[in-house]
Scaffold this motif. Sequence first.
Motif, PDB file in Angstrom:
ATOM      1  N   TRP A 245       0.833  -1.219  -0.052  1.00  0.00           N
ATOM      2  CA  TRP A 245       0.165  -0.178  -0.039  1.00  0.00           C
ATOM      3  C   TRP A 245       0.746   1.156  -0.026  1.00  0.00           C
ATOM      4  O   TRP A 245       0.445   2.397  -0.409  1.00  0.00           O
ATOM      5  CB  TRP A 245      -0.856  -0.055   1.091  1.00  0.00           C
ATOM      6  N   ARG A 246       2.084   1.154   0.465  1.00  0.00           N
ATOM      7  CA  ARG A 246       3.220   2.112   0.261  1.00  0.00           C
ATOM      8  C   ARG A 246       3.366   2.329  -0.854  1.00  0.00           C
ATOM      9  O   ARG A 246       3.335   3.554  -1.337  1.00  0.00           O
ATOM     10  CB  ARG A 246       4.243   2.160   1.242  1.00  0.00           C
ATOM     11  N   ASP A 247       3.541   1.536  -1.790  1.00  0.00           N
ATOM     12  CA  ASP A 247       3.924   1.574  -3.319  1.00  0.00           C
ATOM     13  C   ASP A 247       2.698   2.210  -3.926  1.00  0.00           C
ATOM     14  O   ASP A 247       3.107   2.861  -4.901  1.00  0.00           O
ATOM     15  CB  ASP A 247       4.303   0.268  -3.748  1.00  0.00           C
ATOM     16  N   ALA A 248       1.529   1.570  -3.728  1.00  0.00           N
ATOM     17  CA  ALA A 248       0.445   2.261  -4.444  1.00  0.00           C
ATOM     18  C   ALA A 248       0.341   3.506  -4.226  1.00  0.00           C
ATOM     19  O   ALA A 248      -0.364   4.124  -5.227  1.00  0.00           O
ATOM     20  CB  ALA A 248      -0.782   1.297  -3.890  1.00  0.00           C
ATOM     21  N   GLY A 249       0.455   4.285  -3.084  1.00  0.00           N
ATOM     22  CA  GLY A 249       0.450   5.429  -2.914  1.00  0.00           C
ATOM     23  C   GLY A 249       1.515   6.462  -3.072  1.00  0.00           C
ATOM     24  O   GLY A 249       1.713   7.611  -2.942  1.00  0.00           O
TER      25      GLY A 249
END
Length: 308
Positions: A245-249
């Motif tokens: 979710w860090r990578d997605a955002g």
Amino acid sequence: MVVLAGCTDGGGDSGGGDGPGKRKGPGADEKRPATVDGIPTSAGTHKQKLDVGTFGHREYLLHVPPKMANGRWRDGRPAKPMPLVVALHGGLATMDKMRTLSGFDELADDKGFLVAYPDGFMTTWNAGDCCGPAKIGKIDDVGFLTRLIDRLTGAGLADAGRVYVTGFSNGAGMAYRMACEKPGKVAAIGVVEGALVTECDPDRPVAAMIFHGTADRNVPFDGGGRRDVNDDRPYPPVSYAVDVWRDAGNLPRLRPKVISVGAIECDSTGRGARGAEVTLCRVRGGTHEWPSRASTMLWDFFAEHSRA
């Protein structure tokens, strides 16, 4: 029996209600209808059935807070749609148990939001590599939850930009899957003692708040255990979901101890350019259970995030 005593049972794709609304809040333009598109509007918890396009139907509990029932209505709809929290039970549990476990009803009445408690398939959710009958039967739980969200937003009761999905254990894994596959439907997710066990490549970021006990032996914090009765692969660590979710955002690393409440210590990325953030709350010595403060903290997090 005590839990169900306050529920109304609707038939088909509609639900029971209290009859025509007679109360009006300050500035109300018209009386509240008894139902909207077959959905009860009276304050309380209503048992509902949903057609999912296959044999049979799916069920859920819908909690309507007094702030909606007694609020302003225009053209047969609330003047202002409310946020919606979809709360998913753990494996071998039910919608009634999730209602009791989370305590969202009281919080919803105080803060003003709708809560839907869906029932899984044979007490399980198809979260990807887990769990049980729902996984083995390849049940389309993403489709079910999408229909549920669309039903409540389409009726004008829930705000499509403020839909939140949370869950415990297997339900937490389902919350992950919903955000992975339908990020346009979900503003934020709340994960409690669950693992990300599905392919995940969302086309937009989703805010995520994750609670996990450091002593959880069912779904170990650092990975391990067994994914399912017919799958002896270990669960991935919590850090894996955080990184997804860090990578997605396109978010930075977690900043430590942004929140500290009792045994709960939360690290957070802070908000990214598109408004999403990831917050990881370690429960020191916590086991496979729903922390007593989790519901309030989740709502506070949800309230700060919308798809807009």
